[in-house]
Design a protein around this motif. Structure first.
Motif, PDB file in Angstrom:
ATOM      1  N   ARG A 126       0.836  -1.283   0.019  1.00 20.37           N
ATOM      2  CA  ARG A 126      -0.128   0.176  -0.030  1.00 20.37           C
ATOM      3  C   ARG A 126       0.971   1.133   0.116  1.00 20.37           C
ATOM      4  O   ARG A 126       1.641   1.265   0.721  1.00 20.37           O
ATOM      5  CB  ARG A 126      -0.841  -0.019   1.045  1.00 20.37           C
ATOM      6  CG  ARG A 126      -1.876   1.313   1.346  1.00 20.37           C
ATOM      7  CD  ARG A 126      -2.901   0.939   2.363  1.00 20.37           C
ATOM      8  NE  ARG A 126      -3.553   2.135   2.742  1.00 20.37           N
ATOM      9  CZ  ARG A 126      -4.751   2.364   1.660  1.00 20.37           C
ATOM     10  NH1 ARG A 126      -5.086   1.786   0.701  1.00 20.37           N
ATOM     11  NH2 ARG A 126      -5.526   3.608   2.187  1.00 20.37           N
ATOM     12  N   GLU A 133       0.815   5.503   0.381  1.00 19.98           N
ATOM     13  CA  GLU A 133      -0.251   6.586   0.822  1.00 19.98           C
ATOM     14  C   GLU A 133       0.882   7.838   0.729  1.00 19.98           C
ATOM     15  O   GLU A 133       1.949   7.961   1.277  1.00 19.98           O
ATOM     16  CB  GLU A 133      -0.551   6.399   2.234  1.00 19.98           C
ATOM     17  CG  GLU A 133      -1.479   5.387   2.425  1.00 19.98           C
ATOM     18  CD  GLU A 133      -2.012   5.054   3.913  1.00 19.98           C
ATOM     19  OE1 GLU A 133      -2.740   4.188   4.241  1.00 19.98           O
ATOM     20  OE2 GLU A 133      -1.382   5.967   4.532  1.00 19.98           O
ATOM     21  N   ARG A 183       0.937  12.110   1.353  1.00 18.31           N
ATOM     22  CA  ARG A 183      -0.102  13.309   2.073  1.00 18.31           C
ATOM     23  C   ARG A 183       0.719  14.737   1.871  1.00 18.31           C
ATOM     24  O   ARG A 183       1.916  14.581   1.551  1.00 18.31           O
ATOM     25  CB  ARG A 183      -0.557  12.969   3.235  1.00 18.31           C
ATOM     26  CG  ARG A 183      -1.368  11.644   3.629  1.00 18.31           C
ATOM     27  CD  ARG A 183      -1.399  11.560   5.054  1.00 18.31           C
ATOM     28  NE  ARG A 183      -2.581  10.391   5.430  1.00 18.31           N
ATOM     29  CZ  ARG A 183      -2.141   9.198   5.280  1.00 18.31           C
ATOM     30  NH1 ARG A 183      -0.894   8.722   4.939  1.00 18.31           N
ATOM     31  NH2 ARG A 183      -3.030   8.014   5.463  1.00 18.31           N
ATOM     32  N   GLU A 226      -4.527  10.328  11.054  1.00 22.55           N
ATOM     33  CA  GLU A 226      -4.658   9.589   9.948  1.00 22.55           C
ATOM     34  C   GLU A 226      -3.670   8.498   9.595  1.00 22.55           C
ATOM     35  O   GLU A 226      -4.164   7.211   9.119  1.00 22.55           O
ATOM     36  CB  GLU A 226      -5.287  10.328   8.732  1.00 22.55           C
ATOM     37  CG  GLU A 226      -5.692   9.410   7.665  1.00 22.55           C
ATOM     38  CD  GLU A 226      -5.953  10.622   6.276  1.00 22.55           C
ATOM     39  OE1 GLU A 226      -6.936  10.651   5.913  1.00 22.55           O
ATOM     40  OE2 GLU A 226      -4.686  11.062   5.928  1.00 22.55           O
ATOM     41  N   SER A 246      -4.011   4.456   9.687  1.00 22.12           N
ATOM     42  CA  SER A 246      -4.068   3.652   8.545  1.00 22.12           C
ATOM     43  C   SER A 246      -3.102   2.331   8.895  1.00 22.12           C
ATOM     44  O   SER A 246      -3.333   1.297   8.348  1.00 22.12           O
ATOM     45  CB  SER A 246      -3.514   4.457   7.253  1.00 22.12           C
ATOM     46  OG  SER A 246      -3.355   3.633   6.245  1.00 22.12           O
ATOM     47  N   ASP A 282      -8.515   0.263  -1.872  1.00 18.96           N
ATOM     48  CA  ASP A 282      -7.432   0.379  -3.166  1.00 18.96           C
ATOM     49  C   ASP A 282      -6.188   0.797  -2.492  1.00 18.96           C
ATOM     50  O   ASP A 282      -5.960   1.449  -1.873  1.00 18.96           O
ATOM     51  CB  ASP A 282      -7.803   1.615  -4.087  1.00 18.96           C
ATOM     52  CG  ASP A 282      -8.986   1.059  -4.915  1.00 18.96           C
ATOM     53  OD1 ASP A 282      -9.301  -0.070  -5.222  1.00 18.96           O
ATOM     54  OD2 ASP A 282      -9.542   2.015  -5.553  1.00 18.96           O
ATOM     55  N   TYR A 306      -3.316   5.461  -2.161  1.00 17.79           N
ATOM     56  CA  TYR A 306      -4.092   6.445  -1.210  1.00 17.79           C
ATOM     57  C   TYR A 306      -3.256   7.887  -1.398  1.00 17.79           C
ATOM     58  O   TYR A 306      -2.193   7.773  -1.004  1.00 17.79           O
ATOM     59  CB  TYR A 306      -4.546   6.298   0.268  1.00 17.79           C
ATOM     60  CG  TYR A 306      -4.865   7.323   0.802  1.00 17.79           C
ATOM     61  CD1 TYR A 306      -6.338   7.400   1.125  1.00 17.79           C
ATOM     62  CD2 TYR A 306      -4.176   8.290   1.519  1.00 17.79           C
ATOM     63  CE1 TYR A 306      -6.972   8.363   1.887  1.00 17.79           C
ATOM     64  CE2 TYR A 306      -4.872   9.377   2.390  1.00 17.79           C
ATOM     65  CZ  TYR A 306      -6.131   9.432   2.397  1.00 17.79           C
ATOM     66  OH  TYR A 306      -6.667  10.277   3.268  1.00 17.79           O
ATOM     67  N   LYS A 338      -3.665  12.130  -0.823  1.00 22.80           N
ATOM     68  CA  LYS A 338      -4.273  13.243  -0.506  1.00 22.80           C
ATOM     69  C   LYS A 338      -3.571  14.558  -0.992  1.00 22.80           C
ATOM     70  O   LYS A 338      -2.555  14.953  -0.663  1.00 22.80           O
ATOM     71  CB  LYS A 338      -4.262  13.510   0.988  1.00 22.80           C
ATOM     72  CG  LYS A 338      -5.097  14.523   1.802  1.00 22.80           C
ATOM     73  CD  LYS A 338      -5.202  14.319   3.357  1.00 22.80           C
ATOM     74  CE  LYS A 338      -6.076  15.048   3.682  1.00 22.80           C
ATOM     75  NZ  LYS A 338      -6.171  15.060   5.303  1.00 22.80           N
ATOM     76  N   ALA A 389      -9.090  13.642  -0.701  1.00 20.26           N
ATOM     77  CA  ALA A 389      -8.392  12.415  -0.755  1.00 20.26           C
ATOM     78  C   ALA A 389      -8.876  11.558  -2.094  1.00 20.26           C
ATOM     79  O   ALA A 389     -10.229  11.566  -2.122  1.00 20.26           O
ATOM     80  CB  ALA A 389      -8.219  11.573   0.744  1.00 20.26           C
ATOM     81  N   GLU A 390      -8.021  10.905  -2.509  1.00 20.74           N
ATOM     82  CA  GLU A 390      -8.322   9.893  -3.579  1.00 20.74           C
ATOM     83  C   GLU A 390      -7.842   8.614  -3.589  1.00 20.74           C
ATOM     84  O   GLU A 390      -6.673   8.281  -2.815  1.00 20.74           O
ATOM     85  CB  GLU A 390      -7.854  10.614  -4.956  1.00 20.74           C
ATOM     86  CG  GLU A 390      -8.517  11.818  -5.288  1.00 20.74           C
ATOM     87  CD  GLU A 390      -7.675  12.677  -6.244  1.00 20.74           C
ATOM     88  OE1 GLU A 390      -8.033  13.683  -6.702  1.00 20.74           O
ATOM     89  OE2 GLU A 390      -6.674  12.262  -6.605  1.00 20.74           O
ATOM     90  N   SER A 391      -8.381   7.805  -4.062  1.00 21.11           N
ATOM     91  CA  SER A 391      -7.897   6.210  -3.968  1.00 21.11           C
ATOM     92  C   SER A 391      -7.794   5.668  -5.240  1.00 21.11           C
ATOM     93  O   SER A 391      -8.522   5.836  -6.200  1.00 21.11           O
ATOM     94  CB  SER A 391      -8.689   5.264  -2.943  1.00 21.11           C
ATOM     95  OG  SER A 391      -8.636   5.759  -1.865  1.00 21.11           O
ATOM     96  N   GLN A 413      -3.845   7.341 -11.749  1.00 18.63           N
ATOM     97  CA  GLN A 413      -4.378   8.461 -11.377  1.00 18.63           C
ATOM     98  C   GLN A 413      -4.360   9.789 -12.395  1.00 18.63           C
ATOM     99  O   GLN A 413      -4.819  10.714 -12.301  1.00 18.63           O
ATOM    100  CB  GLN A 413      -3.214   9.171 -10.119  1.00 18.63           C
ATOM    101  CG  GLN A 413      -1.891   9.111 -10.526  1.00 18.63           C
ATOM    102  CD  GLN A 413      -1.049   9.672  -9.578  1.00 18.63           C
ATOM    103  OE1 GLN A 413      -1.373  10.766  -8.889  1.00 18.63           O
ATOM    104  NE2 GLN A 413      -0.114   9.002  -9.365  1.00 18.63           N
TER     105      GLN A 413
END
Length: 516
Positions: free
Chosen positions: A267, A269, A271, A289, A293, A310, A313, A315, A321-323, A330
């Motif tokens: 995964r 992420e 931000r 956050e 997670s 998904d 991740y 932000k 935020a989008e996944s 993306q």
């Protein structure tokens, strides 16, 4: 001593507030409370640690938390208490060479890897940890040790990499440019709170003096998870990577590349924020956050086996935020913006349209402008808190020292997603040199907000330079102009420019921008 007292006070505050502010999503279990222990590391080195666990009988999943660069095992008291309340045995420890642990700083080298294995051994032998359900996680230095450890100890089944690195060579020398401020802060912290090894001291001296570059890079490769990617893939641990778009220590492109080549459960992420900013409130015991997670990720791979969302991740810097199922999903297209001729009236060129020829823009090679990447930790860290990117007033950017190209103002918002790339055609440049490219969001009043930036250095004569700007996610508002500024000096970095030299950018230059 002042730093030691500050760390203790922060940890005490975190522990006091955890029960009120970070209650787990499921019912908390009783815990044993904290116990300070000493674990024997490689070569007999004493590693200071603390342990907290569920009070219920039976075997439990375990999480090992190596502390961050410059901090100690008290760093994770708040999160250790939460994790224990969720059913985990938690062992936090101070790596060798830091605070009261013995030995000298190994900078996530072979001795640190051997130490982590000793900590795993001790955890299995001395706690109710289930040997088949061991995880390792941490922030920054702790993240790097955890991920590297998964290459050398197959018992580590899940890893949390929070503001960590995967390629230390890239972190120090991205695009052949030495990162001055971030490396300087790491060196200072080692001198204040640790016992630097002779090897570390020598390598930092070489880095600052720009000598023995091959030797420094070889030392850094040994300490890079990317070097051992095949071993990590073979061991197949689950890996969570969480970082900031504006991390000035470990810029995100290295993580994106590593994630793409990782074949384990994974995964990613990203931000807003600088190094370790996104997870900071969690260290203080406040809702966070990133840590939430991590709980879910550890539960999925060490405890409950629940299905994950998904795996990507994001932000964005200025959007919700989008996944996505993959990194490539993306962005749907790439827009190429040609750099055009500089107008005499305002010293600005057009950014956009076909790539053109027949023009040049000459920059002095040793002059700074107000365009800049900010101050390490502070600028992007403040942006994460306020939601406002670092900015300049574009008319103040000296056109005698920088090239400025502004695009037409679109009638609808443009969603920038991914890694923008800058290609500059050069002529008459010295054999060595540095340029810094800044991508801005320019409003109608002249305020330019920084979207992303990067330096690039060449060490042999060249006729072009390509710069991969750090990955970003940013919505350019309708009526705003995407703007490129190129100059030759930024205090964040060492440069290879000589006083009196010049760099000429010419036709054939362009910017590629990934668009959602």
């Amino acid at each position: 001593m002042a730093l030691r007292r500050l760390t203790t006070l922060i940890a005490a505050f975190a522990l006091a507030t955890t029960t009120l502010t970070t209650a787990p999503a499921h019912a908390a279990v009783g815990t044993t409370g904290f116990t300070a222990v000493e674990i024997t590391g490689d070569g007999g080195v004493a590693l200071k640690a603390n342990v907290i666990a569920p009070s219920a009988g039976g075997r439990h999943p375990a999480v090992i938390l190596p502390s961050s660069w410059g901090l100690n095992d008290l760093e994770y008291l708040a999160q250790a208490k939460v994790l224990a309340g969720r059913g985990y045995v938690v062992v936090s420890y101070t790596p060798r060479g830091w605070w009261l642990s013995g030995g000298e700083i190994d900078t996530a080298g072979p001795k640190d890897m051997a130490d982590l294995t000793r900590v795993v051994d001790w955890t299995i032998a001395n706690t109710a940890a289930d040997p088949a359900r061991i995880g390792a996680a941490g922030i920054s230095y702790g993240a790097g040790i955890s991920l590297l450890g998964a290459a050398f100890d197959s018992r580590i089944r899940a890893v949390g990499v929070l503001s960590g690195w995967t390629d230390l060579v890239y972190s120090l020398y991205a695009d052949q440019t030495r990162h001055r401020q971030s490396a300087g802060l790491l060196e200072l912290a080692a001198q204040i709170a640790g016992t630097p090894s002779a090897e570390l001291t020598a390598k930092m001296n070489d880095f600052n003096a720009n000598v023995n570059v091959d030797g420094v890079m070889a030392w850094a490769r040994v300490r890079s998870a990317a070097t051992y990617l095949d071993r990590i893939n073979a061991n197949n641990p689950a890996v969570l990577i969480a970082n900031g778009w504006g991390d000035t220590f470990f810029p995100p492109n290295q993580l994106v590349d590593f994630y793409g080549r990782l074949t384990t459960p994974k995964r990613l992420e990203l931000r807003p924020g600088d190094h370790a900013i996104a997870e900071l409130t969690g260290v203080l015991g406040l809702p966070n956050e990133v840590w939430t997670s991590l709980y879910a990720f550890l539960d999925e791979h060490l405890a409950t086996g629940t299905t994950s969302p998904d795996p990507i991740y994001l932000k964005p810097l200025n959007a919700t935020a989008e996944s996505y199922p993959t990194w490539a999903a993306q962005s749907s297209s790439t827009t190429r913006y040609g750099l055009g001729r500089i107008r005499t009236l305002d010293g600005t060129g057009l950014l956009g349209g076909a790539v053109s020829s027949g023009w040049t823009k000459t920059l002095p090679a040793d002059r700074d402008t107000v365009a800049g990447g900010g101050i390490v930790l502070i600028s992007n860290g403040a942006a994460a808190i306020t939601g406002q990117q670092p900015s300049v007033w574009l008319p103040f950017v000296d056109r005698g020292r920088a090239g400025v190209w502004a695009a037409e103002r679109p009638s609808s918002a443009q969603r920038i997603r991914g890694i923008p790339k800058v290609h500059l055609e050069l002529s008459g440049a010295a054999a060595t040199g540095t340029v810094v490219a800044y991508l801005y969001d320019l409003d109608s009043l002249g305020t330019a907000k920084l979207i992303t930036h990067a330096p690039a250095t060449w060490l042999t004569a060249t006729r072009s330079v390509d710069v991969k700007l750090p990955a970003t996610a940013y919505d350019l508002p309708a009526g705003h102009s995407l703007t490129l500024v190129v100059d030759t000096v930024d205090p964040l970095y060492y440069d290879e420019n000589e006083s009196g030299d010049s760099i000429t950018i010419g036709g054939g230059s362009y910017v590629d921008v990934p668009i959602r």
